[in-house]
Design a protein around this motif. Sequence first.
Motif, PDB file in Angstrom:
ATOM      1  N   GLY A 103       0.769  -1.240   0.000  1.00 11.21           N
ATOM      2  CA  GLY A 103       0.000   0.000   0.000  1.00 11.21           C
ATOM      3  C   GLY A 103       0.795   1.281   0.000  1.00 11.21           C
ATOM      4  O   GLY A 103       0.241   2.360   0.231  1.00 11.21           O
ATOM      5  N   ALA A 104       2.106   1.210  -0.256  1.00 13.22           N
ATOM      6  CA  ALA A 104       2.928   2.419  -0.191  1.00 13.22           C
ATOM      7  C   ALA A 104       4.184   2.280  -1.048  1.00 13.22           C
ATOM      8  O   ALA A 104       4.582   1.175  -1.424  1.00 13.22           O
ATOM      9  N   HIS A 105       4.801   3.423  -1.317  1.00  8.60           N
ATOM     10  CA  HIS A 105       6.100   3.476  -1.987  1.00  8.60           C
ATOM     11  C   HIS A 105       7.109   4.142  -1.055  1.00  8.60           C
ATOM     12  O   HIS A 105       6.747   5.026  -0.265  1.00  8.60           O
ATOM     13  N   ILE A 106       8.357   3.715  -1.188  1.00  9.20           N
ATOM     14  CA  ILE A 106       9.456   4.293  -0.414  1.00  9.20           C
ATOM     15  C   ILE A 106      10.468   4.873  -1.389  1.00  9.20           C
ATOM     16  O   ILE A 106      10.864   4.215  -2.355  1.00  9.20           O
ATOM     17  N   ILE A 107      10.880   6.116  -1.140  1.00 10.91           N
ATOM     18  CA  ILE A 107      11.846   6.802  -2.002  1.00 10.91           C
ATOM     19  C   ILE A 107      12.655   7.736  -1.099  1.00 10.91           C
ATOM     20  O   ILE A 107      12.172   8.144  -0.035  1.00 10.91           O
ATOM     21  N   HIS A 108      13.882   8.053  -1.486  1.00 11.41           N
ATOM     22  CA  HIS A 108      14.663   8.925  -0.609  1.00 11.41           C
ATOM     23  C   HIS A 108      14.060  10.328  -0.543  1.00 11.41           C
ATOM     24  O   HIS A 108      13.889  10.896   0.532  1.00 11.41           O
ATOM     25  N   GLY A 109      13.747  10.899  -1.694  1.00 13.23           N
ATOM     26  CA  GLY A 109      13.115  12.220  -1.707  1.00 13.23           C
ATOM     27  C   GLY A 109      13.869  13.264  -2.500  1.00 13.23           C
ATOM     28  O   GLY A 109      13.305  14.301  -2.842  1.00 13.23           O
ATOM     29  N   HIS A 110      15.153  13.019  -2.817  1.00 15.83           N
ATOM     30  CA  HIS A 110      15.880  14.017  -3.614  1.00 15.83           C
ATOM     31  C   HIS A 110      15.368  14.063  -5.051  1.00 15.83           C
ATOM     32  O   HIS A 110      15.677  14.990  -5.791  1.00 15.83           O
ATOM     33  N   GLN A 111      14.551  13.090  -5.411  1.00 12.17           N
ATOM     34  CA  GLN A 111      13.976  13.058  -6.750  1.00 12.17           C
ATOM     35  C   GLN A 111      12.798  14.029  -6.890  1.00 12.17           C
ATOM     36  O   GLN A 111      12.418  14.393  -7.989  1.00 12.17           O
ATOM     37  N   PHE A 112      12.205  14.431  -5.759  1.00 13.50           N
ATOM     38  CA  PHE A 112      11.084  15.372  -5.795  1.00 13.50           C
ATOM     39  C   PHE A 112      11.596  16.783  -6.078  1.00 13.50           C
ATOM     40  O   PHE A 112      12.745  17.108  -5.818  1.00 13.50           O
ATOM     41  N   LYS A 113      10.702  17.634  -6.507  1.00 16.75           N
ATOM     42  CA  LYS A 113      10.965  19.068  -6.494  1.00 16.75           C
ATOM     43  C   LYS A 113      10.582  19.552  -5.105  1.00 16.75           C
ATOM     44  O   LYS A 113       9.600  19.100  -4.528  1.00 16.75           O
ATOM     45  N   TRP A 114      11.386  20.493  -4.569  1.00 14.52           N
ATOM     46  CA  TRP A 114      11.140  21.028  -3.228  1.00 14.52           C
ATOM     47  C   TRP A 114      10.989  22.544  -3.309  1.00 14.52           C
ATOM     48  O   TRP A 114      11.672  23.202  -4.090  1.00 14.52           O
ATOM     49  N   SER A 115      10.108  23.090  -2.482  1.00 16.40           N
ATOM     50  CA  SER A 115       9.949  24.546  -2.438  1.00 16.40           C
ATOM     51  C   SER A 115      11.139  25.141  -1.685  1.00 16.40           C
ATOM     52  O   SER A 115      11.935  24.423  -1.072  1.00 16.40           O
ATOM     53  N   LEU A 116      11.256  26.465  -1.722  1.00 19.85           N
ATOM     54  CA  LEU A 116      12.370  27.141  -1.051  1.00 19.85           C
ATOM     55  C   LEU A 116      12.364  26.920   0.461  1.00 19.85           C
ATOM     56  O   LEU A 116      13.405  26.956   1.100  1.00 19.85           O
ATOM     57  N   ASP A 117      11.177  26.677   1.029  1.00 19.01           N
ATOM     58  CA  ASP A 117      11.091  26.407   2.466  1.00 19.01           C
ATOM     59  C   ASP A 117      11.040  24.900   2.758  1.00 19.01           C
ATOM     60  O   ASP A 117      10.528  24.464   3.780  1.00 19.01           O
ATOM     61  N   TRP A 118      11.580  24.100   1.842  1.00 22.61           N
ATOM     62  CA  TRP A 118      11.742  22.653   2.003  1.00 22.61           C
ATOM     63  C   TRP A 118      10.423  21.904   2.163  1.00 22.61           C
ATOM     64  O   TRP A 118      10.310  20.992   2.972  1.00 22.61           O
ATOM     65  N   LYS A 119       9.432  22.294   1.384  1.00 18.18           N
ATOM     66  CA  LYS A 119       8.201  21.512   1.321  1.00 18.18           C
ATOM     67  C   LYS A 119       8.241  20.703   0.033  1.00 18.18           C
ATOM     68  O   LYS A 119       8.477  21.259  -1.045  1.00 18.18           O
ATOM     69  N   PRO A 120       8.043  19.389   0.120  1.00 19.36           N
ATOM     70  CA  PRO A 120       8.090  18.581  -1.105  1.00 19.36           C
ATOM     71  C   PRO A 120       6.856  18.833  -1.969  1.00 19.36           C
ATOM     72  O   PRO A 120       5.747  18.978  -1.454  1.00 19.36           O
ATOM     73  N   LEU A 121       7.078  18.910  -3.261  1.00 18.99           N
ATOM     74  CA  LEU A 121       5.967  19.098  -4.196  1.00 18.99           C
ATOM     75  C   LEU A 121       5.565  17.726  -4.711  1.00 18.99           C
ATOM     76  O   LEU A 121       6.171  17.178  -5.627  1.00 18.99           O
ATOM     77  N   LEU A 122       4.554  17.150  -4.072  1.00 15.52           N
ATOM     78  CA  LEU A 122       4.168  15.760  -4.308  1.00 15.52           C
ATOM     79  C   LEU A 122       3.048  15.609  -5.332  1.00 15.52           C
ATOM     80  O   LEU A 122       2.385  14.586  -5.382  1.00 15.52           O
ATOM     81  N   THR A 123       2.861  16.620  -6.167  1.00 15.68           N
ATOM     82  CA  THR A 123       1.729  16.606  -7.102  1.00 15.68           C
ATOM     83  C   THR A 123       1.810  15.467  -8.113  1.00 15.68           C
ATOM     84  O   THR A 123       0.787  15.000  -8.607  1.00 15.68           O
ATOM     85  N   ASP A 124       3.029  15.025  -8.427  1.00 15.11           N
ATOM     86  CA  ASP A 124       3.191  13.951  -9.416  1.00 15.11           C
ATOM     87  C   ASP A 124       3.088  12.552  -8.808  1.00 15.11           C
ATOM     88  O   ASP A 124       3.112  11.560  -9.525  1.00 15.11           O
TER      89      ASP A 124
END
Length: 198
Positions: A103-124
């Motif tokens: 029921g889930a995926h695991i990823i490190h997170g550097h692949q995401f786009k991040w906002s300037l205040d370090w919020k991940p942009l998880l729209t994709d």
Amino acid sequence: MKYALIGDLHSCFEDTNAVLQHINQTAEDATIIGLGDLFECKIGKKRAKNIRGLAFEEAAEHSEHFSNLLQFPSVRGNQEERIMQVTGLRTFHELPEILKIDGAHIIHGHQFKWSLDWKPLLTDAKQSVFFFGHSHDSAFYKKGKRKSFTYGKPIQLKQKKYGVNVGAVIGSREWCLYDSTARTVTFMKAKQMKKHSS
């Protein structure tokens, strides 16, 4: 099934050992999975662009004590990728970029786009639940909005999209317990050692 998810260890033996002991005490039946940045690369991102052929010991913070703790599967983080880049070795090539669990995926997170205040942009993100790290900031996102949580208190997941930053082992001793059967996420934190005043 229960999963103990840990990320951003950065070669820190003391914090990693404390978190693994905490997992053993509170969720010994959980399967441990790493979220990358197990090791700390000694070479910064800018310098790494022009450096090749280093020995592993020159590129990574490393000790036998720490490596002996790594008895669990993990995804690959940006630190592992940079170590391979500057050494030319394929040391971490077998670590996947993404892992699928119940029921889930695991990823490190550097692949995401991040906002300037370090919020991940998880729209994709297509999976309903994403576990990640990278920013060293434990956080719970429901439909893209950050929500509050209490350490040790399970959060019930519904049929929504969630992003779960499990936080960092190094410095914070944070980890996350995911129960795929009960559909709960619990943010956890191992105790810090008290510093003695001299």
